[in-house]
Design a protein around this motif. Sequence first.
Motif, PDB file in Angstrom:
ATOM      1  N   LEU A   1      44.541 -11.507  50.288  1.00 49.73           N
ATOM      2  CA  LEU A   1      44.993 -11.952  48.963  1.00 49.73           C
ATOM      3  C   LEU A   1      45.809 -10.880  48.239  1.00 49.73           C
ATOM      4  CD1 LEU A   1      41.802 -13.808  47.660  1.00 49.73           C
ATOM      5  CD2 LEU A   1      43.640 -14.631  49.157  1.00 49.73           C
ATOM      6  N   SER A   2      46.312  -9.898  48.958  1.00 50.50           N
ATOM      7  CA  SER A   2      47.006  -8.802  48.274  1.00 50.50           C
ATOM      8  C   SER A   2      48.308  -9.249  47.617  1.00 50.50           C
ATOM      9  CB  SER A   2      47.270  -7.638  49.234  1.00 50.50           C
ATOM     10  OG  SER A   2      48.207  -7.979  50.220  1.00 50.50           O
ATOM     11  N   VAL A   3      48.987 -10.255  48.178  1.00 49.95           N
ATOM     12  CA  VAL A   3      50.218 -10.731  47.529  1.00 49.95           C
ATOM     13  C   VAL A   3      49.892 -11.396  46.192  1.00 49.95           C
ATOM     14  CG1 VAL A   3      52.174 -12.313  47.702  1.00 49.95           C
ATOM     15  CG2 VAL A   3      51.564 -10.858  49.655  1.00 49.95           C
ATOM     16  N   PRO A   4      48.967 -12.381  46.126  1.00 50.32           N
ATOM     17  CA  PRO A   4      48.643 -12.941  44.807  1.00 50.32           C
ATOM     18  C   PRO A   4      48.037 -11.914  43.856  1.00 50.32           C
ATOM     19  CG  PRO A   4      47.240 -13.895  46.513  1.00 50.32           C
ATOM     20  CD  PRO A   4      48.339 -13.171  47.207  1.00 50.32           C
ATOM     21  N   ARG A   5      47.304 -10.940  44.355  1.00 47.42           N
ATOM     22  CA  ARG A   5      46.782  -9.891  43.468  1.00 47.42           C
ATOM     23  C   ARG A   5      47.927  -9.078  42.858  1.00 47.42           C
ATOM     24  NH1 ARG A   5      41.292  -9.960  44.426  1.00 47.42           N
ATOM     25  NH2 ARG A   5      40.686 -10.218  46.611  1.00 47.42           N
ATOM     26  N   THR A   6      48.947  -8.803  43.643  1.00 45.35           N
ATOM     27  CA  THR A   6      50.093  -8.053  43.124  1.00 45.35           C
ATOM     28  C   THR A   6      50.884  -8.895  42.133  1.00 45.35           C
ATOM     29  OG1 THR A   6      50.201  -6.851  45.223  1.00 45.35           O
ATOM     30  CG2 THR A   6      52.118  -6.706  43.778  1.00 45.35           C
ATOM     31  N   VAL A   7      51.041 -10.181  42.442  1.00 44.84           N
ATOM     32  CA  VAL A   7      51.691 -11.092  41.496  1.00 44.84           C
ATOM     33  C   VAL A   7      50.926 -11.120  40.177  1.00 44.84           C
ATOM     34  CG1 VAL A   7      52.111 -13.548  41.046  1.00 44.84           C
ATOM     35  CG2 VAL A   7      52.875 -12.516  43.196  1.00 44.84           C
ATOM     36  N   HIS A   8      49.609 -11.189  40.254  1.00 47.19           N
ATOM     37  CA  HIS A   8      48.774 -11.174  39.037  1.00 47.19           C
ATOM     38  C   HIS A   8      49.004  -9.885  38.257  1.00 47.19           C
ATOM     39  CE1 HIS A   8      45.336 -11.806  36.431  1.00 47.19           C
ATOM     40  NE2 HIS A   8      44.762 -10.687  36.859  1.00 47.19           N
ATOM     41  N   ARG A   9      49.043  -8.766  38.958  1.00 45.46           N
ATOM     42  CA  ARG A   9      49.266  -7.476  38.292  1.00 45.46           C
ATOM     43  C   ARG A   9      50.660  -7.407  37.690  1.00 45.46           C
ATOM     44  NH1 ARG A   9      46.098  -4.508  35.829  1.00 45.46           N
ATOM     45  NH2 ARG A   9      44.622  -5.154  37.445  1.00 45.46           N
ATOM     46  N   MET A  10      51.648  -8.034  38.332  1.00 44.88           N
ATOM     47  CA  MET A  10      53.005  -8.077  37.768  1.00 44.88           C
ATOM     48  C   MET A  10      53.006  -8.835  36.443  1.00 44.88           C
ATOM     49  SD  MET A  10      55.437  -8.729  41.116  1.00 44.88           S
ATOM     50  CE  MET A  10      56.988  -8.616  40.181  1.00 44.88           C
ATOM     51  N   ARG A  11      52.295  -9.956  36.388  1.00 49.61           N
ATOM     52  CA  ARG A  11      52.245 -10.736  35.150  1.00 49.61           C
ATOM     53  C   ARG A  11      51.599  -9.921  34.032  1.00 49.61           C
ATOM     54  NH1 ARG A  11      50.978 -15.485  38.597  1.00 49.61           N
ATOM     55  NH2 ARG A  11      52.886 -16.739  38.648  1.00 49.61           N
ATOM     56  N   ILE A  12      50.499  -9.262  34.354  1.00 52.19           N
ATOM     57  CA  ILE A  12      49.824  -8.441  33.352  1.00 52.19           C
ATOM     58  C   ILE A  12      50.746  -7.331  32.847  1.00 52.19           C
ATOM     59  CG2 ILE A  12      47.949  -6.760  33.038  1.00 52.19           C
ATOM     60  CD1 ILE A  12      46.257  -8.470  34.903  1.00 52.19           C
ATOM     61  N   SER A  13      51.599  -6.836  33.749  1.00 50.36           N
ATOM     62  CA  SER A  13      52.498  -5.733  33.397  1.00 50.36           C
ATOM     63  C   SER A  13      53.766  -6.186  32.689  1.00 50.36           C
ATOM     64  CB  SER A  13      52.867  -4.949  34.661  1.00 50.36           C
ATOM     65  OG  SER A  13      51.709  -4.407  35.267  1.00 50.36           O
TER      66      SER A  13
END
Length: 253
Positions: A218-230
């Motif tokens: 799930l590292s791609v969706p986790r990174t996408v989530h972190r991008m949104r937060i950022s």
Amino acid sequence: MIDSHIHADTRPFEDFEAMAVSGIREAVTCAHDPLEMLSSDVVMAHFRRILKVDPHRAALNGLKLHTALGVHPRAIPHDYMKVLEELPELLSDPSVVAVGEIGLDSGSETEMNVFIEQLRIADETDRRVIVHTPRSGKEEITPLIADLLSQHIDERRAVIEHVNMDVIPLLIESDFMLGLTVQPEKLTPQEAVQILKEYGTDRFVLNSDMSSSPSDPLSVPRTVHRMRISGFGEGDIMRVSEKNIRKFLKIKN
């Protein structure tokens, strides 16, 4: 989302369901070194597995797999020419989107010969290439990889994988696509986001490189989530998580 680089043959059935539930709809599974490749027969059996078995396992969970085929630098058998002679025909399979994962690991003469020959095949068959860079010696080996690529294929047809802040400055002025591997022992989601903040989203694709090594499917969706937060906008998120790799590999919607 598309996970642009995985090794599906090493993962359990349940990982594909988790990926699909998280919003990953497609992935690219690459040839690699899951076994000691003692002969061309072992490599060809590996190719058959990732061409036929793993796409079916993934499809049962709603995940579409595309395939890349090639001789990984850690998977070169003594009779590698037998594999390379078969490779052009294998690349004609409709599920195959690239030659890969190929590249250099130690930078030996044999690795370079196999790499160059596969670049020739990719050029003759009009295929993109997915290119490995090593965990150890990345700063020394990556410039050699880039030089060989530039000599033998259009830079716009190669994605150099597993890049980090040590080598991105060496590559950012080129025309290569660059793969951010978000995986334990490689990049964290936060590190990937920091790279995207500094260099933008036009040249990068996200992947998990999930394999038998420590991995997070799930590292791609986790990174996408972190991008949104950022604070990244949806356009930037879509570029690195789907659009760039779809355009690069000519994957139809």
